[in-house]
Scaffold this active site. Structure first.
Site, PDB file in Angstrom:
ATOM      1  N   LEU A  91      -0.672 -11.928 -29.502  1.00 58.68           N
ATOM      2  CA  LEU A  91      -2.044 -11.676 -29.103  1.00 58.68           C
ATOM      3  C   LEU A  91      -2.643 -11.097 -31.359  1.00 58.68           C
ATOM      4  O   LEU A  91      -3.825 -11.197 -31.289  1.00 58.68           O
ATOM      5  CB  LEU A  91      -2.270 -10.203 -28.266  1.00 58.68           C
ATOM      6  CG  LEU A  91      -2.414 -11.026 -27.015  1.00 58.68           C
ATOM      7  CD1 LEU A  91      -2.346  -9.395 -26.182  1.00 58.68           C
ATOM      8  CD2 LEU A  91      -2.558 -12.264 -26.764  1.00 58.68           C
ATOM      9  N   LYS A 142      11.534  -3.542 -37.771  1.00 60.86           N
ATOM     10  CA  LYS A 142      10.847  -2.477 -38.508  1.00 60.86           C
ATOM     11  C   LYS A 142      11.187  -1.740 -39.636  1.00 60.86           C
ATOM     12  O   LYS A 142       9.995  -0.807 -40.167  1.00 60.86           O
ATOM     13  CB  LYS A 142       9.956  -1.811 -37.139  1.00 60.86           C
ATOM     14  CG  LYS A 142       8.722  -2.844 -36.833  1.00 60.86           C
ATOM     15  CD  LYS A 142       8.472  -1.938 -35.323  1.00 60.86           C
ATOM     16  CE  LYS A 142       7.640  -2.642 -34.060  1.00 60.86           C
ATOM     17  NZ  LYS A 142       6.595  -2.112 -33.133  1.00 60.86           N
ATOM     18  N   ASP A 145       1.783   2.295 -34.673  1.00 59.76           N
ATOM     19  CA  ASP A 145       2.045   2.304 -33.472  1.00 59.76           C
ATOM     20  C   ASP A 145       1.484   3.729 -32.858  1.00 59.76           C
ATOM     21  O   ASP A 145       1.068   4.103 -31.349  1.00 59.76           O
ATOM     22  CB  ASP A 145       3.463   1.899 -33.123  1.00 59.76           C
ATOM     23  CG  ASP A 145       3.742   0.549 -33.170  1.00 59.76           C
ATOM     24  OD1 ASP A 145       3.036  -0.984 -33.010  1.00 59.76           O
ATOM     25  OD2 ASP A 145       5.188   0.147 -33.468  1.00 59.76           O
TER      26      ASP A 145
HETATM   27  P1  NAP Z   1      13.720  -2.376 -27.943  1.00 59.59           P
HETATM   28  O1  NAP Z   1      13.855  -1.445 -29.720  1.00 59.59           O
HETATM   29  O2  NAP Z   1      14.461  -3.371 -27.863  1.00 59.59           O
HETATM   30  O3  NAP Z   1      14.245  -0.696 -27.289  1.00 59.59           O
HETATM   31  C1  NAP Z   1      13.942  -1.002 -25.446  1.00 59.59           C
HETATM   32  C2  NAP Z   1      14.294  -0.051 -24.954  1.00 59.59           C
HETATM   33  O4  NAP Z   1      14.246  -0.217 -23.448  1.00 59.59           O
HETATM   34  C3  NAP Z   1      16.039  -0.049 -25.378  1.00 59.59           C
HETATM   35  O5  NAP Z   1      15.723   1.472 -24.747  1.00 59.59           O
HETATM   36  C4  NAP Z   1      16.036  -0.384 -24.173  1.00 59.59           C
HETATM   37  O6  NAP Z   1      17.313   0.002 -23.812  1.00 59.59           O
HETATM   38  C5  NAP Z   1      15.756   0.114 -23.073  1.00 59.59           C
HETATM   39  N1  NAP Z   1      15.290  -1.633 -22.267  1.00 59.59           N
HETATM   40  C6  NAP Z   1      15.562  -3.119 -22.511  1.00 59.59           C
HETATM   41  N2  NAP Z   1      16.017  -3.880 -21.545  1.00 59.59           N
HETATM   42  C7  NAP Z   1      16.358  -2.951 -20.801  1.00 59.59           C
HETATM   43  C8  NAP Z   1      16.274  -3.492 -19.256  1.00 59.59           C
HETATM   44  N3  NAP Z   1      16.641  -4.589 -18.654  1.00 59.59           N
HETATM   45  N4  NAP Z   1      16.642  -2.624 -17.797  1.00 59.59           N
HETATM   46  C9  NAP Z   1      16.807  -0.879 -18.784  1.00 59.59           C
HETATM   47  N5  NAP Z   1      16.607  -0.656 -19.856  1.00 59.59           N
HETATM   48  C10 NAP Z   1      16.339  -1.443 -21.230  1.00 59.59           C
HETATM   49  O7  NAP Z   1      12.177  -2.655 -28.043  1.00 59.59           O
HETATM   50  P2  NAP Z   1      10.962  -1.666 -28.563  1.00 59.59           P
HETATM   51  O8  NAP Z   1      10.506  -2.074 -29.719  1.00 59.59           O
HETATM   52  O9  NAP Z   1      11.051   0.101 -28.494  1.00 59.59           O
HETATM   53  O10 NAP Z   1       9.529  -2.112 -27.683  1.00 59.59           O
HETATM   54  C11 NAP Z   1      10.155  -1.695 -25.752  1.00 59.59           C
HETATM   55  C12 NAP Z   1       8.289  -2.238 -25.559  1.00 59.59           C
HETATM   56  O11 NAP Z   1       7.150  -2.277 -26.106  1.00 59.59           O
HETATM   57  C13 NAP Z   1       8.408  -3.661 -25.497  1.00 59.59           C
HETATM   58  O12 NAP Z   1       8.024  -4.119 -24.710  1.00 59.59           O
HETATM   59  C14 NAP Z   1       6.987  -4.020 -26.405  1.00 59.59           C
HETATM   60  O13 NAP Z   1       7.033  -5.192 -26.510  1.00 59.59           O
HETATM   61  C15 NAP Z   1       6.081  -2.412 -26.413  1.00 59.59           C
HETATM   62  N6  NAP Z   1       5.491  -2.320 -27.565  1.00 59.59           N
HETATM   63  C16 NAP Z   1       4.209  -2.263 -27.146  1.00 59.59           C
HETATM   64  C17 NAP Z   1       3.383  -1.667 -28.335  1.00 59.59           C
HETATM   65  C18 NAP Z   1       2.050  -1.580 -27.481  1.00 59.59           C
HETATM   66  O14 NAP Z   1       1.294  -1.862 -28.873  1.00 59.59           O
HETATM   67  N7  NAP Z   1       1.814  -1.711 -26.513  1.00 59.59           N
HETATM   68  C19 NAP Z   1       3.871  -1.388 -29.242  1.00 59.59           C
HETATM   69  C20 NAP Z   1       5.244  -1.479 -29.580  1.00 59.59           C
HETATM   70  C21 NAP Z   1       6.103  -2.402 -28.750  1.00 59.59           C
HETATM   71  P3  NAP Z   1      18.883   0.471 -24.667  1.00 59.59           P
HETATM   72  O15 NAP Z   1      18.760   1.102 -25.067  1.00 59.59           O
HETATM   73  O16 NAP Z   1      20.032   0.811 -23.280  1.00 59.59           O
HETATM   74  O17 NAP Z   1      19.478  -1.100 -25.821  1.00 59.59           O
END
Ligand code: NAP
Length: 484
Positions: free
Chosen positions: A234, A284, A320
């Site tokens: 977006l 990142k 963030d």
């Molecule tokens: P990331 O670094 O890949 O981390 C994802 C986390 O979620 C990890 O701890 C992972 O577990 C866990 N996870 C992934 N798939 C899973 C599943 N099927 N069941 C249980 N746990 C699961 O990603 P991230 O950057 O932290 O982003 C996470 C979310 O936040 C995303 O949806 C992203 O779009 C959102 N986000 C939103 C904003 C915003 O502005 N609103 C900003 C940043 C991120 P493991 O540790 O076991 O791998």
């Protein structure tokens, strides 16, 4: 910047009308794509009504056009165009006509063009194409499909080397990654840039319309997003809407880059004086060694999601963190003094823990990978909670930092819904959809809810302000996100 508008109309009458409209919008040159007309016109005199220099193009099929005429017919047509006053004819570099017309016109008025719709070749071949195309005409136009950041970097290098010897060329990167060659033509040494009259009338993929380019001017603020792969984001819609709404001449572009392309991309940001970039998964943390400095918040989060270019020095920041904090405070969701359950242990969870640490919350982490939960909890003086234990505990706030519930991911709850309580805050970092199952279930149990969309909007506001010095109103960014 000098803009040449390509006219792709069906008839002379429509092309002249479009040409007059393009002139009003500031076109400096007009290219009439005669190969796009249903029939070659007998009378070219109506084009005398146009007052800016005109280019007659009869693009061959092999170079992406629609003309199937033989050489002699093409030659006769180009002579007619010159006779009624066209200043230039555009002829493909592989055509024998380019030399013949060059001799007839005493080397003025011939644009020699070369297109590669498949990709951008290695540097020596790129330079060969430039040198050979330039040697056959008064001005060289070379266009390559840009499929990667590496392609873009080679194109930039070829243009830089060639511009030491000539300023009579236009270099174009086709496709989304080539858009920067169109908005910063001078930075690529190009004499001008090509545009469409309006949206939907593009002569080539990636062409922008003349009004957009003219509004950008000579030194637009260029920002964008890198990550890999760049799935639908977006951010372009939000930032481009903010540029427009605030009257700031700027453009937000996409730079999907692989790990090994990151260093080169940072060089491009410096060389072309981009104002900065957003950084997303998986870069990142990986981008940090290529920056000149990293601010304390980004350092603490171990991640940079915004790069700001200050006179060639690249500074890493983390909006963030600031975006989540502002979204929470705007909603009245202050975690201060609360026990807060963080679900997930990735990059977003780390940014979330920085906010919680700053606000003085007690941090609990639960993650499907116990070692990652332990590592995150240790880093932020928090504690690890087991999935089975959390339902018996009292949390003032529960935050989903996993992608569960996001479009394209399983629509599962990341935690047993028995954890939700009346009066508690449930925060989901997932922003698409805005109303997730996590928030709905929490709301049904009396919790107050905050969508990840709020964090997304506030982090974009902070990034835009860091790049431009102007803070866009919340409503402007929210509107941009709605249209994205
Ligand atoms: P990331 O670094 O890949 O981390 C994802 C986390 O979620 C990890 O701890 C992972 O577990 C866990 N996870 C992934 N798939 C899973 C599943 N099927 N069941 C249980 N746990 C699961 O990603 P991230 O950057 O932290 O982003 C996470 C979310 O936040 C995303 O949806 C992203 O779009 C959102 N986000 C939103 C904003 C915003 O502005 N609103 C900003 C940043 C991120 P493991 O540790 O076991 O791998």
């Amino acid at each position: 910047m000098k803009v040449c508008v390509s006219l792709v109309e069906d008839s002379v009458k429509e092309a002249v009308a479009a040409g007059l409209a393009a002139q009003e919008r500031g076109a400096d040159l007009l290219e009439v794509r005669f190969d796009r007309m249903a029939k070659l016109p007998d009378d070219l005199s109506p084009f005398r009504r146009l007052s800016v220099p005109r280019i007659a193009t009869l693009r061959t099929v092999s170079q992406g056009g629609g003309s199937e005429l033989g050489d002699e017919d093409r030659l006769r047509f180009f002579r007619r165009a010159i006779r009624i006053g066209f200043e230039y004819v555009d002829i493909e570099s592989d055509s024998p006509l380019v030399r013949r017309m060059g001799r007839e016109l005493k080397n003025t008025g011939v644009i020699c063009s070369y297109h590669d719709f498949t990709g951008t070749p290695p540097l020596p071949d790129l330079l060969d194409a430039l040198v050979s195309t330039a040697s056959k005409g008064d001005l060289a136009k070379v266009a390559f499909q840009v499929n990667s950041v590496s392609d873009l970097l080679r194109l930039q290098e070829a243009a830089r080397l060639f511009s030491a010897t000539s300023n009579r060329f236009v270099v174009i990167g086709m496709g989304p990654l080539g858009e920067i060659t169109r908005v910063l033509p001078a930075s690529f040494g190009s004499a001008f840039t090509y545009a469409s009259l309006e949206k939907g009338k593009e002569a080539a993929p990636g062409q922008l319309d003349v009004a957009t380019l003219k509004a950008l001017g000579d030194q637009p603020i260029i920002t964008g997003l890198t990550g890999f792969p760049l799935s639908h984001s977006l951010s372009p819609a939000m930032h481009n809407h903010a540029f427009q709404a605030l009257g700031v001449p700027g453009r937000y572009l996409l730079f999907p880059a692989q790990d090994e392309e990151l260093e080169g991309l940072m060089g491009l940001v410096r060389d072309l004086r981009l104002r900065g970039l957003n950084v997303t998964i998986p870069h990142k943390s990986a981008v940090m060694p290529f920056l000149d400095s990293v601010d304390p918040l980004a350092e603490r989060a171990g991640a940079v999601n915004v790069i700001v270019n200050r006179d060639g020095k690249l500074e890493g920041r983390n909006t963030d963190v600031t975006g989540l904090e502002k979204a929470m405070l705007a909603a009245g969701a202050d975690p201060r003094g609360k026990d807060v359950l963080v679900i997930g242990a990735g990059g977003a969870a780390r940014a979330c823990c920085v906010v919680l640490e700053r606000r003085g919350a007690r941090i609990w982490v639960v993650d499907r990978t116990a070692s990652r939960a332990q590592e995150l909890a240790r880093r932020f003086n928090g504690r690890v909670a087991g999935h089975a234990d959390v339902t018996g505990m009292e949390f003032g706030m529960v935050i989903n930092c996993t992608p569960l519930g996001m479009t394209g991911f399983p629509d599962e709850l990341p935690v047993d819904p028995a954890v939700f309580r009346a009066g508690q805050w449930a925060v989901d970092l997932v922003y698409n959809p805005v109303a997730t199952r996590f928030l709905t279930e929490a709301g049904e149990r009396g919790a107050r809810t905050l969508s990840g969309m709020e964090m997304l909007i506030y982090q974009a506001m902070d990034a835009f302000e860091a790049w431009t010095g102007q803070r866009p109103p919340y409503e402007v960014m929210a509107e941009g996100a709605r249209t994205g």
